[in-house]
Structure formats: C-alpha cells, structure tokens
Design a protein around this motif. Structure first.
Motif, PDB file in Angstrom:
ATOM      1  N   THR A  64       0.746  -1.257   0.181  1.00 41.95           N
ATOM      2  CA  THR A  64       0.092  -0.118   0.062  1.00 41.95           C
ATOM      3  C   THR A  64       0.988   1.069   0.102  1.00 41.95           C
ATOM      4  OG1 THR A  64      -0.265  -0.451   2.466  1.00 41.95           O
ATOM      5  CG2 THR A  64      -2.177  -1.021   1.004  1.00 41.95           C
ATOM      6  N   THR A  65       2.260   1.110   0.133  1.00 45.27           N
ATOM      7  CA  THR A  65       3.052   2.253   0.217  1.00 45.27           C
ATOM      8  C   THR A  65       2.987   2.911  -1.155  1.00 45.27           C
ATOM      9  OG1 THR A  65       4.904   1.280  -0.009  1.00 45.27           O
ATOM     10  CG2 THR A  65       4.229   1.711   2.136  1.00 45.27           C
ATOM     11  N   ASN A  66       2.811   2.056  -2.225  1.00 47.37           N
ATOM     12  CA  ASN A  66       2.825   2.808  -3.573  1.00 47.37           C
ATOM     13  C   ASN A  66       1.491   2.929  -4.004  1.00 47.37           C
ATOM     14  OD1 ASN A  66       5.557   1.871  -3.719  1.00 47.37           O
ATOM     15  ND2 ASN A  66       5.363   0.110  -4.609  1.00 47.37           N
ATOM     16  N   ASN A  67       0.479   3.132  -3.418  1.00 45.39           N
ATOM     17  CA  ASN A  67      -0.816   3.242  -3.737  1.00 45.39           C
ATOM     18  C   ASN A  67      -0.930   4.631  -4.430  1.00 45.39           C
ATOM     19  OD1 ASN A  67      -1.908   0.919  -2.882  1.00 45.39           O
ATOM     20  ND2 ASN A  67      -3.352   1.639  -1.193  1.00 45.39           N
ATOM     21  N   ASN A  68      -0.326   5.596  -3.928  1.00 50.31           N
ATOM     22  CA  ASN A  68      -0.581   6.959  -4.649  1.00 50.31           C
ATOM     23  C   ASN A  68       0.598   7.339  -5.574  1.00 50.31           C
ATOM     24  OD1 ASN A  68      -3.057   7.559  -2.906  1.00 50.31           O
ATOM     25  ND2 ASN A  68      -1.725   7.863  -1.253  1.00 50.31           N
ATOM     26  N   THR A  69       1.397   6.464  -5.723  1.00 48.75           N
ATOM     27  CA  THR A  69       2.629   6.587  -6.806  1.00 48.75           C
ATOM     28  C   THR A  69       2.121   6.481  -8.150  1.00 48.75           C
ATOM     29  OG1 THR A  69       3.304   4.421  -6.724  1.00 48.75           O
ATOM     30  CG2 THR A  69       4.129   5.971  -5.110  1.00 48.75           C
ATOM     31  N   GLY A  70       2.870   7.025  -9.251  1.00 46.54           N
ATOM     32  CA  GLY A  70       2.284   6.903 -10.674  1.00 46.54           C
ATOM     33  C   GLY A  70       2.894   5.468 -11.048  1.00 46.54           C
ATOM     34  N   LEU A  71       2.325   5.424 -12.508  1.00 47.09           N
ATOM     35  CA  LEU A  71       2.381   4.174 -12.984  1.00 47.09           C
ATOM     36  C   LEU A  71       3.731   3.454 -13.304  1.00 47.09           C
ATOM     37  CD1 LEU A  71       1.271   1.701 -14.647  1.00 47.09           C
ATOM     38  CD2 LEU A  71       1.297   3.008 -16.592  1.00 47.09           C
ATOM     39  N   LEU A  72       4.620   4.761 -13.644  1.00 48.19           N
ATOM     40  CA  LEU A  72       6.415   4.059 -13.781  1.00 48.19           C
ATOM     41  C   LEU A  72       6.755   3.621 -12.640  1.00 48.19           C
ATOM     42  CD1 LEU A  72       8.502   4.019 -15.776  1.00 48.19           C
ATOM     43  CD2 LEU A  72       9.131   6.292 -15.139  1.00 48.19           C
ATOM     44  N   LYS A  73       6.558   4.388 -11.434  1.00 46.46           N
ATOM     45  CA  LYS A  73       7.196   4.008 -10.063  1.00 46.46           C
ATOM     46  C   LYS A  73       6.564   2.510  -9.666  1.00 46.46           C
ATOM     47  CE  LYS A  73       8.032   5.350  -5.408  1.00 46.46           C
ATOM     48  NZ  LYS A  73       9.604   5.013  -5.471  1.00 46.46           N
ATOM     49  N   LYS A  74       5.218   2.483 -10.005  1.00 48.44           N
ATOM     50  CA  LYS A  74       4.731   1.003  -9.636  1.00 48.44           C
ATOM     51  C   LYS A  74       5.298  -0.063 -10.575  1.00 48.44           C
ATOM     52  CE  LYS A  74       0.356   2.684  -7.988  1.00 48.44           C
ATOM     53  NZ  LYS A  74      -1.088   2.714  -7.998  1.00 48.44           N
ATOM     54  N   LEU A  75       5.482   0.103 -11.614  1.00 53.59           N
ATOM     55  CA  LEU A  75       6.054  -0.804 -12.547  1.00 53.59           C
ATOM     56  C   LEU A  75       7.494  -1.315 -12.234  1.00 53.59           C
ATOM     57  CD1 LEU A  75       5.096   0.452 -16.104  1.00 53.59           C
ATOM     58  CD2 LEU A  75       4.204  -1.585 -14.939  1.00 53.59           C
ATOM     59  N   ILE A  76       8.246  -0.313 -11.531  1.00 54.54           N
ATOM     60  CA  ILE A  76       9.604  -0.670 -10.976  1.00 54.54           C
ATOM     61  C   ILE A  76       9.576  -1.399  -9.686  1.00 54.54           C
ATOM     62  CG2 ILE A  76      11.644   0.429 -10.364  1.00 54.54           C
ATOM     63  CD1 ILE A  76      11.342   2.785 -12.189  1.00 54.54           C
ATOM     64  N   GLU A  77       8.553  -0.852  -8.832  1.00 53.34           N
ATOM     65  CA  GLU A  77       8.621  -1.268  -7.389  1.00 53.34           C
ATOM     66  C   GLU A  77       7.824  -2.585  -7.066  1.00 53.34           C
ATOM     67  OE1 GLU A  77      10.168   0.094  -4.589  1.00 53.34           O
ATOM     68  OE2 GLU A  77      11.026   1.438  -6.121  1.00 53.34           O
ATOM     69  N   TYR A  78       6.734  -2.788  -7.938  1.00 52.41           N
ATOM     70  CA  TYR A  78       5.880  -3.914  -7.850  1.00 52.41           C
ATOM     71  C   TYR A  78       6.692  -5.513  -7.830  1.00 52.41           C
ATOM     72  CZ  TYR A  78       1.804  -6.865  -7.464  1.00 52.41           C
ATOM     73  OH  TYR A  78       0.788  -7.751  -7.074  1.00 52.41           O
ATOM     74  N   PRO A  79       7.384  -5.323  -8.844  1.00 53.74           N
ATOM     75  CA  PRO A  79       8.230  -6.707  -9.032  1.00 53.74           C
ATOM     76  C   PRO A  79       9.223  -6.884  -7.913  1.00 53.74           C
ATOM     77  CG  PRO A  79       8.146  -5.667 -11.244  1.00 53.74           C
ATOM     78  CD  PRO A  79       7.602  -4.478 -10.247  1.00 53.74           C
ATOM     79  N   LYS A  80       9.743  -6.090  -7.466  1.00 54.92           N
ATOM     80  CA  LYS A  80      10.760  -6.191  -6.343  1.00 54.92           C
ATOM     81  C   LYS A  80      10.056  -6.672  -5.177  1.00 54.92           C
ATOM     82  CE  LYS A  80      13.693  -2.284  -7.653  1.00 54.92           C
ATOM     83  NZ  LYS A  80      14.359  -0.783  -7.095  1.00 54.92           N
ATOM     84  N   LYS A  81       8.548  -5.950  -4.899  1.00 53.06           N
ATOM     85  CA  LYS A  81       7.966  -6.596  -3.672  1.00 53.06           C
ATOM     86  C   LYS A  81       7.507  -8.000  -3.884  1.00 53.06           C
ATOM     87  CE  LYS A  81       6.413  -1.853  -2.103  1.00 53.06           C
ATOM     88  NZ  LYS A  81       6.963  -1.845  -0.840  1.00 53.06           N
ATOM     89  N   GLN A  82       7.247  -8.153  -5.068  1.00 48.59           N
ATOM     90  CA  GLN A  82       6.840  -9.485  -5.485  1.00 48.59           C
ATOM     91  C   GLN A  82       7.758 -10.615  -5.143  1.00 48.59           C
ATOM     92  OE1 GLN A  82       3.443 -10.657  -7.663  1.00 48.59           O
ATOM     93  NE2 GLN A  82       3.033 -10.078  -5.764  1.00 48.59           N
ATOM     94  N   LEU A  83       8.987 -10.135  -5.538  1.00 47.43           N
ATOM     95  CA  LEU A  83      10.291 -11.288  -5.286  1.00 47.43           C
ATOM     96  C   LEU A  83      10.322 -11.466  -3.752  1.00 47.43           C
ATOM     97  CD1 LEU A  83      12.889  -9.926  -7.879  1.00 47.43           C
ATOM     98  CD2 LEU A  83      11.691 -12.233  -7.735  1.00 47.43           C
TER      99      LEU A  83
END
Length: 376
Positions: A64-83
């Motif tokens: 949820t810390t990425n909820n209010n971020t833009g698409l680019l940041k989510k595309l970068i951060e989400y895979p890291k969190k998934q790993l």
C-alpha cells in the motif's frame, strides 16, 4: 487440518475481512490449526476479533505504500515487492507445513501456485469476474486493467480449486474444471428480526467508487421530498467521504442523511432500521444484503454484477432495479415506507430466506471442499 489464509491485512472493516474472521474463528473452534499471513498489517489490530488460537504473521511487504505513486514507479517497485513476498511466503509455508493454503485473491494470487511447499492451493474471489474492468479507469490504466483481467483467468486455472461466490459469476469464467460455488456465510445470531417500525433506512459499505453512494444521496433527495420524517444512515469510511458530505450539504440533506463510522455492533444498527438499500457498481456477494436479510429487512438493490440476483427474489424479499434507475429505487423506498403491511410481508420473507446462507450450511460446504481437495 492445518490451513493458511493469505490476505493483505485484517485491519479493515470490510466484508472480506469480516468473512475471513467468521470463517477462521469457526474452523479454529472446531480444532483446526489456522494461520493468517498478511503483507500490510503494520502492527495494526484486526478489526474483527480473531480466536486466540489463530496464528497471525505479517510479512512487512507493504504494497500500500505505492498506492498513490505513478504508473512508472509502480512498474519498477511492484516486481521487487513480489520477489520479496514470494521469498518470505515460501519460508513461512515451509515452516508451517499446511495441508491447504488459501489465497483471497490479493497480491499472493500469482505467486502461490509456484511455491512447492506440498500444500494444496485454493483461491477464493470476493468480487466478480469483471472486478478489474469496473474500476472505471481511463487511458493507460484502462489497458492495465484489461491485461490484469485476462491474466486472472490464466492464474485461477493453476490452483487446485477456484471458489466463486455466485452461480452468476461462475457463468462468466467459462468452462473451468476446478471452479466451485460457495457463497459467503452470515454469522449473525439474531433470534428476533427487526420490527420494521423505525423511520431509518440503512446502507453499509466503503465510501468509494464501487459503492456509488452518490446515487443513493440523489435517490434520498427524492424520498425526502415525499417522506421528510425518515432518515438514511450510511455506515462506512473511505476516500469519498468528503465528496459525499458535500453532496449532502449542497442538497440540504444534512438533517436526513448521516455518514456514520463503522461500528462493531452493526447487527443492532440493522435491527434499528426498516429496510436496506444498495447502489453498487459491482459486488461479489454483498455482506450488507446478507446481514440485512438476517435482520429481516426488505432489500432494495441495483442489479449489478454479482450477488444481488442470487440473494433477492423480486417482490418476495426485496426489489431489484436496473443500475442507474434512481427514480425506480426512490419509488420502491417510498412504497415500503407508506405500506407497512407490504414492508412486513417482504421483511418476513427476507428473514426466512436468510437461512440459505447460515454459517453452518456454508462452512459444511467449505469443509467438504477441503476434504475433497486433500483426497485428489
């Protein structure tokens, strides 16, 4: 039986969290070994009380810390969190050694089937096949939602069992050989239904796009013109609270519409009401209607996907109106207000039909599914 449930958190007051608490408490009381693994609990207490024997583990991923971020940041951060999520989830599943691991279609849904911990994997969805397409987002996000919706179909086929809430939703997923229908249970223990004598109408849900409470406020303006002594209570919280309060103030409805915080004794609030109204854009199987039914309330709802059609029998325990038919909903509310005999007849049927969703019946189906899954 050792069972692990995976969910983002248990701190919210939503229907999914309520169902999880009811289900795990029931299983724990039967002596099953239950664990709940969360990703974003952040030391917050569960909103609904959990049986003391239930193990609670938070992985600290904090999506949820990425909820209010833009698409680019989510595309970068989400895979890291998934790993990180997969690594920690695998660690705890190998430590717990559950017989069954259940995904509540949260961030673990795409990870769980590939974790080889020898537990059987079940996924349950608390919304509908079209959940992601009903966010109403535009531009790039609309494309993202469509891609994710297509991926959902591929993902659920990797599980031993896939559980949906309604027959209606089952029909939208196509011919899957692992799909089962088990509705939400209602654990309210109400011996006497509402007397339907109060001048209160209730609505329950998060203040967000899904619940479409802006329609309900417009509907209530029409009702208030004809029945000024009646009151609408909307229980919930969420990002649209200020917007909804502005609508109430601008329409001079502050004396007749109240936005109220979630309460632990929501059963008493149903009993203090004379009908329940729902104007959602989409649902899975709405707990608010099930709970209103146990309290013996007439049900009024838009025919959104999915749930209302499985609960409401037109003219028997309530009324179904096409989405956006605000005049039709207001007319049904006024009709029930003005005709106490009709209100009581429909309320009586509502209370009678609530037995179809009793906790005992629904949990019997879950236990049967667990045993069947373990034996295949």
């Amino acid at each position: 039986m050792k069972i692990v449930y995976c969910i983002l958190g248990t701190f919210n007051s939503g229907g999914m969290e309520r169902v999880l608490a009811n289900k795990t408490n029931y299983l724990a009381k039967l002596g099953h070994d239950i664990s709940i693994i969360t990703t974003d609990q952040q030391n917050r207490k569960p909103y609904f009380n959990l049986h003391p024997s239930i193990h609670q583990i938070d992985l600290g991923i904090n999506y949820t810390t990425n909820n209010n971020t833009g698409l680019l940041k989510k595309l970068i951060e989400y895979p890291k969190k998934q790993l990180e999520h997969k690594k920690l989830l695998k660690k705890y599943l190998n430590k717990i050694k559950p017989d069954i691991t259940v995904s509540l279609f949260d961030h673990e849904v795409g990870l769980l089937p590939s974790i080889g911990d020898k537990s059987k994997k079940i996924v349950e969805i608390h919304f509908s096949r079209f959940k992601r397409l009903q966010y109403g987002r535009e531009g790039v996000w609309k494309i993202v939602d469509k891609i994710r919706s297509n991926n959902d179909l591929k993902t659920v086929q990797k599980y031993d069992k896939f559980v949906v809430l309604t027959e209606e939703d089952k029909s939208y997923w196509g011919d899957l050989n692992n799909i089962e229908v088990i509705p939400n249970a209602n654990s309210f223990k109400i011996s006497e239904p509402s007397k339907l004598s109060s001048k209160n109408v209730i609505a329950v849900g998060r203040y967000d796009y899904q619940k479409r409470f802006e329609d309900l406020i417009e509907i209530w303006k029409l009702v208030h013109e004809k029945e000024p002594e009646w009151h609408l209570n909307i229980f919930g919280k969420g990002p649209e609270k200020e917007k909804l309060q502005r609508m109430i103030d601008e329409n001079k409805l502050s004396s007749t519409v109240s936005l109220r915080d979630p309460v632990q004794d929501i059963d008493q609030q149903y009993l203090d009401s004379s009908m329940i109204v729902m104007t959602s854009r989409y649902e899975g199987l709405p707990m608010a209607l099930l709970e209103g039914q146990v309290a013996g309330l007439p049900l009024i709802s838009y025919t959104c996907k999915c749930g209302p059609r499985d609960i409401i029998k037109e003219g028997e325990n309530g009324f179904l109106l096409e989405e956006g038919d605000k005049i039709g909903v207001s007319e049904r509310i006024v009709e029930l207000i003005q005709n106490k005999e009709l209100r009581e007849r429909i309320g009586e049927k509502s209370f009678e039909y609530s037995n179809d969703f009793s906790e005992e019946k629904i949990m019997e189906k879950w236990l049967s599914l667990f045993n069947e899954t373990l034996n295949t």
